[in-house]
Design a protein around this motif. Sequence first.
Motif, PDB file in Angstrom:
ATOM      1  N   THR A  21       0.827  -1.203   0.000  1.00  0.00           N
ATOM      2  CA  THR A  21       0.000   0.000   0.000  1.00  0.00           C
ATOM      3  C   THR A  21       0.861   1.252   0.000  1.00  0.00           C
ATOM      4  N   SER A  24       2.550   1.935  -3.337  1.00  0.00           N
ATOM      5  CA  SER A  24       1.688   2.033  -4.511  1.00  0.00           C
ATOM      6  C   SER A  24       1.627   3.485  -4.991  1.00  0.00           C
ATOM      7  N   TRP A  34      -6.099   2.934   3.910  1.00  0.00           N
ATOM      8  CA  TRP A  34      -5.852   1.499   3.779  1.00  0.00           C
ATOM      9  C   TRP A  34      -4.966   0.978   4.897  1.00  0.00           C
ATOM     10  N   ALA A  48     -10.068  -7.099   2.484  1.00  0.00           N
ATOM     11  CA  ALA A  48     -10.564  -5.952   1.707  1.00  0.00           C
ATOM     12  C   ALA A  48      -9.464  -5.385   0.821  1.00  0.00           C
ATOM     13  N   TRP A  49      -8.239  -5.287   1.362  1.00  0.00           N
ATOM     14  CA  TRP A  49      -7.111  -4.787   0.564  1.00  0.00           C
ATOM     15  C   TRP A  49      -6.828  -5.723  -0.606  1.00  0.00           C
ATOM     16  N   VAL A  51      -8.891  -7.577  -2.213  1.00  0.00           N
ATOM     17  CA  VAL A  51      -9.936  -7.477  -3.223  1.00  0.00           C
ATOM     18  C   VAL A  51      -9.939  -6.109  -3.904  1.00  0.00           C
ATOM     19  N   ALA A  52      -9.816  -5.030  -3.120  1.00  0.00           N
ATOM     20  CA  ALA A  52     -10.045  -3.697  -3.677  1.00  0.00           C
ATOM     21  C   ALA A  52      -8.940  -2.694  -3.406  1.00  0.00           C
ATOM     22  N   GLY A  53      -7.842  -3.118  -2.846  1.00  0.00           N
ATOM     23  CA  GLY A  53      -6.791  -2.175  -2.473  1.00  0.00           C
ATOM     24  C   GLY A  53      -6.025  -1.617  -3.659  1.00  0.00           C
ATOM     25  N   PRO A  54      -5.239  -0.579  -3.396  1.00  0.00           N
ATOM     26  CA  PRO A  54      -4.430   0.011  -4.470  1.00  0.00           C
ATOM     27  C   PRO A  54      -3.352  -0.971  -4.931  1.00  0.00           C
ATOM     28  N   ARG A  55      -3.086  -0.959  -6.188  1.00  0.00           N
ATOM     29  CA  ARG A  55      -2.092  -1.862  -6.758  1.00  0.00           C
ATOM     30  C   ARG A  55      -0.755  -1.152  -6.882  1.00  0.00           C
TER      31      ARG A  55
END
Length: 62
Positions: A21, A24, A34, A48-49, A51-55
Amino acid sequence: MEYGIFGLIILVLDIYAIYQTLTSGASTLAKIVWTLAILILPVLGFIAWLVAGPRGGTRAHV
């Protein structure tokens, strides 16, 4: 003893998620949100990270 191993695995995964995170390209506010979510809710925050966290990494510009 199995709870200790489970806790260690969660700790390692959370450290990995926080590192990814912070490195990123997301905004500073997104990084803070996050990171707090992962720290406050270690298991749910990690899921949650995941599935939907910043890459991390760079985007390919076409």
